[in-house]
Design an enzyme around this catalytic site. Structure first.
Site, PDB file in Angstrom:
ATOM      1  N   ILE A 588       0.882  -1.348   0.092  1.00  0.00           N
ATOM      2  CA  ILE A 588       0.062  -0.067  -0.168  1.00  0.00           C
ATOM      3  C   ILE A 588       0.766   1.382  -0.128  1.00  0.00           C
ATOM      4  O   ILE A 588       0.325   2.514   0.005  1.00  0.00           O
ATOM      5  CB  ILE A 588      -0.941   0.134   1.280  1.00  0.00           C
ATOM      6  CG1 ILE A 588      -0.221  -0.077   2.662  1.00  0.00           C
ATOM      7  CG2 ILE A 588      -2.135  -1.050   1.057  1.00  0.00           C
ATOM      8  CD1 ILE A 588      -1.003   0.076   3.704  1.00  0.00           C
ATOM      9  N   LYS A 590       5.278   2.697  -1.005  1.00  0.00           N
ATOM     10  CA  LYS A 590       6.663   2.364  -1.094  1.00  0.00           C
ATOM     11  C   LYS A 590       7.430   3.767  -1.111  1.00  0.00           C
ATOM     12  O   LYS A 590       6.952   4.699  -1.577  1.00  0.00           O
ATOM     13  CB  LYS A 590       6.681   1.801  -2.548  1.00  0.00           C
ATOM     14  CG  LYS A 590       8.341   1.226  -2.857  1.00  0.00           C
ATOM     15  CD  LYS A 590       8.194   0.492  -4.243  1.00  0.00           C
ATOM     16  CE  LYS A 590       9.625   0.056  -4.406  1.00  0.00           C
ATOM     17  NZ  LYS A 590       9.832  -1.023  -3.603  1.00  0.00           N
ATOM     18  N   GLY A 591       8.439   3.604  -0.551  1.00  0.00           N
ATOM     19  CA  GLY A 591       9.293   4.835  -0.343  1.00  0.00           C
ATOM     20  C   GLY A 591      11.045   4.579  -0.484  1.00  0.00           C
ATOM     21  O   GLY A 591      11.424   3.187  -0.726  1.00  0.00           O
ATOM     22  N   GLY A 592      11.650   5.387   0.047  1.00  0.00           N
ATOM     23  CA  GLY A 592      12.988   5.157  -0.287  1.00  0.00           C
ATOM     24  C   GLY A 592      13.644   4.127   0.663  1.00  0.00           C
ATOM     25  O   GLY A 592      14.898   3.716   0.344  1.00  0.00           O
ATOM     26  N   GLY A 594      11.904   1.397   1.995  1.00  0.00           N
ATOM     27  CA  GLY A 594      11.140   0.147   2.030  1.00  0.00           C
ATOM     28  C   GLY A 594       9.584   0.209   1.428  1.00  0.00           C
ATOM     29  O   GLY A 594       9.262   1.371   0.852  1.00  0.00           O
ATOM     30  N   VAL A 596       5.380  -0.758   2.503  1.00  0.00           N
ATOM     31  CA  VAL A 596       4.375  -0.835   3.413  1.00  0.00           C
ATOM     32  C   VAL A 596       3.284  -1.742   2.808  1.00  0.00           C
ATOM     33  O   VAL A 596       3.018  -1.555   1.749  1.00  0.00           O
ATOM     34  CB  VAL A 596       3.843   0.657   3.924  1.00  0.00           C
ATOM     35  CG1 VAL A 596       2.637   0.419   4.943  1.00  0.00           C
ATOM     36  CG2 VAL A 596       4.961   1.606   4.276  1.00  0.00           C
ATOM     37  N   LYS A 610       5.548  -1.831   7.756  1.00  0.00           N
ATOM     38  CA  LYS A 610       6.592  -1.075   7.009  1.00  0.00           C
ATOM     39  C   LYS A 610       7.750  -2.128   6.894  1.00  0.00           C
ATOM     40  O   LYS A 610       8.308  -2.682   8.087  1.00  0.00           O
ATOM     41  CB  LYS A 610       7.198   0.013   7.280  1.00  0.00           C
ATOM     42  CG  LYS A 610       8.353   0.731   6.743  1.00  0.00           C
ATOM     43  CD  LYS A 610       9.087   1.958   7.367  1.00  0.00           C
ATOM     44  CE  LYS A 610       8.155   3.277   7.376  1.00  0.00           C
ATOM     45  NZ  LYS A 610       8.690   4.370   7.806  1.00  0.00           N
ATOM     46  N   ASP A 706      11.214  15.556   8.776  1.00  0.00           N
ATOM     47  CA  ASP A 706      10.560  15.395   7.475  1.00  0.00           C
ATOM     48  C   ASP A 706       8.930  15.548   7.461  1.00  0.00           C
ATOM     49  O   ASP A 706       8.274  14.802   7.095  1.00  0.00           O
ATOM     50  CB  ASP A 706      10.722  13.793   7.042  1.00  0.00           C
ATOM     51  CG  ASP A 706      10.578  13.673   5.543  1.00  0.00           C
ATOM     52  OD1 ASP A 706      10.497  14.748   4.911  1.00  0.00           O
ATOM     53  OD2 ASP A 706      10.454  12.447   5.240  1.00  0.00           O
TER      54      ASP A 706
END
Length: 883
Positions: A588, A590-592, A594, A596, A610, A706
């Site tokens: 559901i 996705k990022g730098g 990893g 989720v 995550k 962030d």
């Protein structure tokens, strides 16, 4: 059908109006010569000059050939206020909790020779009362509940001419009258009270409250000098003479028309008074119905001979700008009549003034420091008129309290004044570069909230109070006292009378007149930084988590490294994570760092898992940082960590079904609901409270690093929670490193530009990022527009603000459904947060207070409810827990 709560006869047992004497009145002939006063021959009221009620303004005479109201002496002159934006009269004494009526009159009379009457705003204390519009004569009246021992009436220059005033009075009102009036709601007479059929006005002493009942002829006047028996009711008691005249029409078929001016967006409260003044023959009947516009309002009414009837609207009132008509019934042989009428509209009074003790202290400060700034009116409100050098916050009772006071270079000579002890909420006090003499009094150290004190450039002597030294030692206070050569401390910072520093190992670090080699200091800082960096690298190579040692210095095999995490966090195995995610079936986000996945616990609770990428060089570090932080922070507006798995670096979070704030602000979010303005305000407040907890509720404090719309997640009822703490850092780490991070992190568009110059991030960096989020909320636009120009959102909004164009700033999808004042304030808060100068940005606590003030202006709720939206599309969004 209009709501009606009316009565033919009000039967109350309370005694009639409380006694009122002109000795309780304040009556100011504005523009009268200093020290002059007189007693009016008609009413016996004492009229006085402006002083001591105001200390600003200039007196002028009104030209007699233009003064059409020469019946009263106070129309012969005015008080004009050409200097400053806000000028005020302070009316005192009053008693908190009691009701008062204030009346102001403005006869222009071409006193300035310009023949252009000005337009300006009139304030009752900190709340807008009325805009005095261009015209030769204007009257303003308001009834209110006092919240202190004085009340201020302020004239505010709005750029359309010089404010002026002819007459100002204050009258006490019985606590039984005007029951709709409360501390948060005032009643304003929007037109003259009407005395139907009379030829002259009624005021004091006939009316003990000095209300003006003005003649109004419509139809056919009738009168009777006999006494009319009044309703035994305190709220609607009126002068007996008011009921001895009335108007009617010439025939039974003719309606009695009574127009009420006003606007449809105002609630008007109408009180009508009736009494039959003619002894009717046996076969004659006077009976009529009352209509508001075309809607039936009340009836039938047949007034009794020489007995008062009162009909009134409550509690909803009616829309202004209506016409009331009295129409005879089919049984009536005589036309309708009416004796008097009073109509009032509500004015919200949402803001409470600054704490009375602090206002008193500020006025004393103004005298002592000979302040030449425009310190007029309330120090804190309205926000656009806050006193220069002052910042404020709200206490638990919603009163404004002074939190910052800057009196630097004010030319003051003398000791530190004792009334500074009144400022219980003061966090920052700057009295530098005056000529302050004597010792620092002990009460300064007892100011409970003080965390910054600047006394540089004065001539202080004696000892620094030990309590002040202790607070400085403990890091609770930044204390600046250099350039005070005669000031010695109990910590033995001085050896000689000229203030030369004595060396002592345990001395408090306070800026004093010392000479330290800048080069040596720089070398020491660089060496320390290199040592610290090597130490961190060595520890990182050794282990992800530090395993506790026993008393002999050996690793304790009975204590697992997971003990560093909070005991409430569930420890999962790799197989547990696989089952929870159904073999990682549904990604559901996705990022730098990893991906989720959506999942379910055994009890059916939805979660977001995550999985930190072990291919990322920073993966283990981010896992450790987020796990450590989230197991020690718990707050309603922070995403909760439910558990973790160290085998595959997995973090298990609560699932938030509505996705991220960014999803709902994006132009491409066709499957998302468009948030209305109330919802956006509430989300902003909730996210700010989550960030406030990180900055001020955690010990040590935490920098998020962030903050962005994608990291503000929404639950089922669109309640906001701050998420993603992989980049977060404590101000003071366990290994003793600097309390400010030196590693720039975050998302382009949200990163504080100042960080690239200093290579440091601190709490103001989070404030900047949150300001960008606020700009996204109000505009619906991303931080950077990826077109040919790549314009940052701050530049866009600043350009439009300069043009005074709030409508083009607010997201067009809201379709104008917002309070303009709330939108302006919201935009100003956002721009303050994104100020290029870090020192000019507000604290997150101040941001929370100001955002809640926006909610008050909007009249929106703090409660977590499923809000109303412009679009009503279904939401089936995933929670993007990865960047």
């Amino acid at each position: 059908m209009l709501f009606l709560a009316g009565m033919m006869v009000l039967l109350f047992t309370v005694a009639s109006a409380q006694s009122t004497s002109s000795a309780d009145f304040i009556s100011i002939d504005c523009g009268l010569g200093v020290g002059k006063k007189y007693t009016d021959a008609d009413d016996g009221i004492l009229y006085v000059a402006d002083e001591p009620y105001t200390s600003t303004g200039v007196n002028f005479r009104v030209r007699q050939d233009i003064n059409s109201k020469s019946d009263k002496p106070y129309y012969a002159n005015v008080r004009s206020f050409p200097d400053g934006i806000r000028n005020c009269y302070t009316l005192a004494p009053v008693s908190a909790g009691l009701k008062y009526r204030v009346e102001a009159e403005f006869l222009y009379g071409n006193y300035d020779g310009l023949r252009v009457p000005p337009t300006f705003d009139l304030y009752l204390g900190v709340n807008i009362w009325k805009t005095v519009t261009s015209g030769n004569f204007t009257r303003a009246e308001i009834i209110f509940v006092a919240v202190g021992d004085s009340v201020q009436v302020c004239l505010v220059n709005t750029g359309d001419g010089t404010p002026f005033i002819s007459y100002l009075n204050l009258r006490p009102i019985s606590s039984f009258k005007y029951s709709l009036v409360s501390p948060s709601l005032g009643l304003l007479v929007n037109w003259d009270r009407r005395n139907f059929g009379a030829t002259s006005q009624i005021r004091y002493p006939q009316d003990p409250y000095d209300r003006g009942w003005y003649p109004f002829i419509v139809g056919k006047p009738i009168a009777n000098n006999s006494t009319v028996t009044q309703v035994n009711n305190n709220e609607f008691v009126v002068p007996p003479a008011l009921l001895q005249t009335a108007v009617t029409t010439s025939s039974v078929t003719e309606n009695l028309i009574i127009p009420i001016p006003g606007s449809s967006n105002e609630t008007t409260f109408v009180i009508m008074y009736f009494a039959e003044l003619q002894q009717l023959p046996a076969k004659e009947i006077r009976e009529f119905n009352i209509y508001a516009g075309d809607d039936f309002f009340y009836g039938p009414l047949g007034p009794a001979y020489l007995r008062e009837n009162v009909i009134y609207t409550r509690p909803t009132g009616v829309s202004g700008g209506l016409t009331f008509s009295l129409r005879s019934t089919s049984n009536s042989t005589l036309p309708p009549l009416i004796n008097a009428m009073e109509a009032l509209v509500t004015r919200p009074l949402p803001f409470l003034p600054t704490n009375n003790d602090e206002v008193t202290a500020m006025l004393e400060m103004k005298k002592l420091f000979k302040v030449n700034k425009n310190w007029e009116g309330d120090p804190c409100l309205p926000q656009k008129l806050i006193w220069q050098g002052v910042e404020c916050s709200l206490d638990s009772s919603k009163y404004s309290r002074i939190s910052t006071l800057n009196l630097s270079q004010s030319g003051y000579s003398g000791p530190i004044p004792a009334f500074l002890s009144s400022f219980k909420y003061l966090t920052s006090l700057d009295m530098s570069y005056n000529n302050i003499t004597g010792e620092i009094p002990p009460f300064v150290a007892q100011l409970p909230a003080l965390n910054y004190l600047n006394l540089e450039g004065n001539n202080l002597t004696g000892d620094i109070p030990q309590a002040l030294m202790t607070r400085s030692q403990n890091g609770q206070l930044v204390l600046r006292i250099n350039n005070n050569p005669m000031l010695c401390s109990r910590a033995n910072l001085c050896d000689t009378k000229d203030g030369t520093k004595r060396t002592k190992k345990n001395k408090v670090i306070i800026p004093v007149a010392v000479a330290v080699s800048a080069f040596v200091l720089l070398v020491m800082i660089v060496a320390l930084a290199v040592f610290t960096l090597k130490r961190r690298q060595a520890k990182a190579k050794a282990t992800v988590f530090e395993v506790p040692s026993n008393s002999m210095g050996q690793k304790n095999s009975n204590i697992d490294q997971e003990n560093i995490l909070h005991s409430e966090s569930q420890i999962y195995s790799l197989s547990d994570i696989t089952n929870i995610t159904n073999n990682f079936e549904r990604p559901i986000g996705k990022g730098g760092f990893g991906t989720v996945y959506h999942g379910y616990l055994q009890n059916g609770v939805q979660v977001a898992v995550k999985i930190i990428s072990q291919l990322s060089a920073e993966g283990e570090k981010q896992f450790r940082a987020e796990a450590q932080l989230l197991t020690r922070v718990h707050h309603k507006y922070l995403v909760s960590l439910l558990g973790y798995c160290k085998e595959n670096l997995a973090l298990v979070y609560e699932f938030l079904s509505r996705g991220s704030l960014a999803d709902h602000l994006s132009d491409n979010s066709a499957d998302k609901n468009t948030l209305n303005w109330d919802s956006r305000l509430r989300i902003a407040v909730e996210a700010a409270q989550g960030l406030d907890y990180l900055h001020n509720g955690c010990k040590p404090s935490i920098i998020h690093r962030d903050v962005k719309a994608a990291n503000i997640l929404l639950n089922d009822c669109f309640e906001a929670k701050l998420a993603d703490f992989g980049l977060s850092r404590s101000y003071k780490l366990d290994d003793g490193n600097s309390h400010i991070s030196t590693c720039i992190a975050g998302t382009p568009g949200y990163i504080d530009p100042a960080c690239f110059m200093t290579n440091r991030m601190n709490e103001t960096s989070d404030i900047y990022s949150f300001g960008i989020v606020l700009l996204e909320i109000i505009t619906g636009n991303p931080p950077i527009t990826f077109d040919d120009y790549r314009i940052h959102i701050t530049e866009k909004v600043q350009m439009k603000i300069k043009c005074g164009d709030i409508e083009s700033i607010v997201d067009q999808r809201i379709q104008g459904q917002y309070d303009v004042n709330a939108a302006w304030k919201f935009a100003e808060i956002a721009l303050a947060c994104t100020s290029p100068n870090q020192s000019e940005r507000p604290s997150i606590s101040d941001v929370v207070v100001q955002l809640k003030e926006c909610q008050l202006l909007q009249g929106s709720s703090d409660s977590c409810t499923d809000p109303t939206y412009i679009a009503h599309n279904s939401v089936n969004s995933a929670t993007p827990y990865a960047r």
